[in-house]
Scaffold this motif. Structure first.
Motif, PDB file in Angstrom:
ATOM      1  N   MET A   1     -21.238  23.051  21.136  1.00 65.53           N
ATOM      2  CA  MET A   1     -22.364  22.256  21.621  1.00 65.53           C
ATOM      3  C   MET A   1     -23.471  22.271  20.566  1.00 65.53           C
ATOM      4  O   MET A   1     -23.763  23.300  19.979  1.00 65.53           O
ATOM      5  CB  MET A   1     -22.880  22.822  22.945  1.00 65.53           C
ATOM      6  N   ARG A   2     -24.083  21.141  20.343  1.00 65.36           N
ATOM      7  CA  ARG A   2     -25.170  21.041  19.375  1.00 65.36           C
ATOM      8  C   ARG A   2     -26.475  21.515  19.999  1.00 65.36           C
ATOM      9  O   ARG A   2     -26.616  21.573  21.212  1.00 65.36           O
ATOM     10  CB  ARG A   2     -25.293  19.612  18.909  1.00 65.36           C
ATOM     11  N   ASP A   3     -27.425  21.828  19.145  1.00 66.41           N
ATOM     12  CA  ASP A   3     -28.727  22.342  19.568  1.00 66.41           C
ATOM     13  C   ASP A   3     -29.469  21.288  20.393  1.00 66.41           C
ATOM     14  O   ASP A   3     -29.817  20.224  19.865  1.00 66.41           O
ATOM     15  CB  ASP A   3     -29.524  22.726  18.327  1.00 66.41           C
ATOM     16  N   PRO A   4     -29.734  21.552  21.682  1.00 64.93           N
ATOM     17  CA  PRO A   4     -30.395  20.551  22.528  1.00 64.93           C
ATOM     18  C   PRO A   4     -31.820  20.231  22.075  1.00 64.93           C
ATOM     19  O   PRO A   4     -32.295  19.110  22.276  1.00 64.93           O
ATOM     20  CB  PRO A   4     -30.369  21.160  23.922  1.00 64.93           C
ATOM     21  N   VAL A   5     -32.505  21.189  21.444  1.00 64.11           N
ATOM     22  CA  VAL A   5     -33.862  20.919  20.953  1.00 64.11           C
ATOM     23  C   VAL A   5     -33.810  19.857  19.856  1.00 64.11           C
ATOM     24  O   VAL A   5     -34.564  18.882  19.871  1.00 64.11           O
ATOM     25  CB  VAL A   5     -34.525  22.221  20.443  1.00 64.11           C
ATOM     26  N   ALA A   6     -32.900  20.036  18.910  1.00 62.42           N
ATOM     27  CA  ALA A   6     -32.759  19.069  17.823  1.00 62.42           C
ATOM     28  C   ALA A   6     -32.295  17.715  18.343  1.00 62.42           C
ATOM     29  O   ALA A   6     -32.746  16.664  17.866  1.00 62.42           O
ATOM     30  CB  ALA A   6     -31.781  19.601  16.779  1.00 62.42           C
ATOM     31  N   LEU A   7     -31.402  17.716  19.326  1.00 63.01           N
ATOM     32  CA  LEU A   7     -30.914  16.464  19.894  1.00 63.01           C
ATOM     33  C   LEU A   7     -32.038  15.692  20.588  1.00 63.01           C
ATOM     34  O   LEU A   7     -32.134  14.465  20.463  1.00 63.01           O
ATOM     35  CB  LEU A   7     -29.778  16.737  20.876  1.00 63.01           C
ATOM     36  N   LEU A   8     -32.902  16.405  21.325  1.00 63.41           N
ATOM     37  CA  LEU A   8     -34.027  15.732  21.975  1.00 63.41           C
ATOM     38  C   LEU A   8     -35.013  15.210  20.934  1.00 63.41           C
ATOM     39  O   LEU A   8     -35.505  14.088  21.050  1.00 63.41           O
ATOM     40  CB  LEU A   8     -34.730  16.653  22.969  1.00 63.41           C
ATOM     41  N   ARG A  10     -34.357  14.236  17.954  1.00 62.39           N
ATOM     42  CA  ARG A  10     -33.734  13.048  17.357  1.00 62.39           C
ATOM     43  C   ARG A  10     -33.850  11.845  18.299  1.00 62.39           C
ATOM     44  O   ARG A  10     -34.139  10.731  17.874  1.00 62.39           O
ATOM     45  CB  ARG A  10     -32.280  13.333  17.041  1.00 62.39           C
ATOM     46  N   ALA A  11     -33.632  12.058  19.594  1.00 62.61           N
ATOM     47  CA  ALA A  11     -33.720  10.961  20.565  1.00 62.61           C
ATOM     48  C   ALA A  11     -35.145  10.410  20.643  1.00 62.61           C
ATOM     49  O   ALA A  11     -35.342   9.188  20.691  1.00 62.61           O
ATOM     50  CB  ALA A  11     -33.258  11.435  21.939  1.00 62.61           C
ATOM     51  N   ILE A  12     -36.137  11.294  20.646  1.00 65.37           N
ATOM     52  CA  ILE A  12     -37.537  10.847  20.702  1.00 65.37           C
ATOM     53  C   ILE A  12     -37.918  10.122  19.415  1.00 65.37           C
ATOM     54  O   ILE A  12     -38.605   9.097  19.448  1.00 65.37           O
ATOM     55  CB  ILE A  12     -38.478  12.032  20.992  1.00 65.37           C
ATOM     56  N   THR A  13     -37.458  10.629  18.281  1.00 64.37           N
ATOM     57  CA  THR A  13     -37.725   9.970  17.000  1.00 64.37           C
ATOM     58  C   THR A  13     -37.138   8.556  16.994  1.00 64.37           C
ATOM     59  O   THR A  13     -37.799   7.600  16.575  1.00 64.37           O
ATOM     60  CB  THR A  13     -37.154  10.797  15.835  1.00 64.37           C
ATOM     61  N   GLY A  14     -35.918   8.410  17.476  1.00 65.83           N
ATOM     62  CA  GLY A  14     -35.292   7.090  17.546  1.00 65.83           C
ATOM     63  C   GLY A  14     -36.037   6.151  18.471  1.00 65.83           C
ATOM     64  O   GLY A  14     -36.204   4.965  18.163  1.00 65.83           O
ATOM     65  N   TYR A  15     -36.499   6.676  19.596  1.00 69.02           N
ATOM     66  CA  TYR A  15     -37.260   5.869  20.555  1.00 69.02           C
ATOM     67  C   TYR A  15     -38.560   5.382  19.918  1.00 69.02           C
ATOM     68  O   TYR A  15     -38.928   4.204  20.048  1.00 69.02           O
ATOM     69  CB  TYR A  15     -37.536   6.691  21.813  1.00 69.02           C
ATOM     70  N   ALA A  16     -39.255   6.268  19.215  1.00 72.09           N
ATOM     71  CA  ALA A  16     -40.513   5.892  18.549  1.00 72.09           C
ATOM     72  C   ALA A  16     -40.260   4.842  17.472  1.00 72.09           C
ATOM     73  O   ALA A  16     -40.999   3.853  17.375  1.00 72.09           O
ATOM     74  CB  ALA A  16     -41.178   7.128  17.945  1.00 72.09           C
ATOM     75  N   ARG A  17     -39.224   5.050  16.678  1.00 76.12           N
ATOM     76  CA  ARG A  17     -38.908   4.080  15.612  1.00 76.12           C
ATOM     77  C   ARG A  17     -38.574   2.712  16.189  1.00 76.12           C
ATOM     78  O   ARG A  17     -38.930   1.685  15.614  1.00 76.12           O
ATOM     79  CB  ARG A  17     -37.750   4.585  14.766  1.00 76.12           C
ATOM     80  N   ALA A  18     -37.869   2.690  17.315  1.00 77.59           N
ATOM     81  CA  ALA A  18     -37.531   1.421  17.962  1.00 77.59           C
ATOM     82  C   ALA A  18     -38.790   0.667  18.399  1.00 77.59           C
ATOM     83  O   ALA A  18     -38.763  -0.549  18.559  1.00 77.59           O
ATOM     84  CB  ALA A  18     -36.615   1.658  19.160  1.00 77.59           C
ATOM     85  N   HIS A  19     -39.884   1.408  18.582  1.00 80.66           N
ATOM     86  CA  HIS A  19     -41.168   0.808  18.963  1.00 80.66           C
ATOM     87  C   HIS A  19     -42.097   0.658  17.761  1.00 80.66           C
ATOM     88  O   HIS A  19     -43.301   0.428  17.914  1.00 80.66           O
ATOM     89  CB  HIS A  19     -41.833   1.652  20.056  1.00 80.66           C
ATOM     90  N   GLY A  20     -41.554   0.855  16.555  1.00 71.72           N
ATOM     91  CA  GLY A  20     -42.340   0.675  15.334  1.00 71.72           C
ATOM     92  C   GLY A  20     -43.329   1.784  15.068  1.00 71.72           C
ATOM     93  O   GLY A  20     -44.325   1.570  14.376  1.00 71.72           O
TER      94      GLY A  20
END
Length: 95
Positions: A1-8, A10-20
């Motif tokens: 299992m991957r590190d859930p802190v790093a996964l979250l 990454r998910a938040i970073t992607g969400y922010a980038r999708a919103h510019g």
């Protein structure tokens, strides 16, 4: 299992980038969490250099974030200053 802190993070970073938007992660931590029926991780991230009043931050608690092998059960954004926020989340492990 991957590190859930790093996964979250990454998910938040992607969400922010999708919103510019962009930010810098100033702090992150995680600790195991369990109840009688679930187990997972409590996660805290401090996001610095965020745009004050950025709309994506107010939408983040209701966003459908993809965190592999976990479900985001709860997410709260707390302002720390004009350009920093703390994200607190409960990630439940998919069983």
């Amino acid at each position: 299992m991957r590190d859930p802190v790093a996964l979250l993070a990454r998910a938040i970073t992607g969400y922010a980038r999708a919103h510019g938007c962009a930010f810098r992660i100033g702090y992150l931590s995680g600790r195991p969490w369990a109840s009688a029926t679930f187990e997972g991780e409590r996660v805290e991230l401090e996001l610095d250099d965020v745009e004050p009043g950025a709309a994506w931050l107010s939408e983040l608690p209701d966003a459908e974030l993809t965190v592999r092998e976990h479900h985001v059960a709860d997410l709260v954004v707390r302002p720390l200053s004009d350009s920093s926020v703390r994200v607190e989340a409960l990630l439940l492990r998919d069983l």
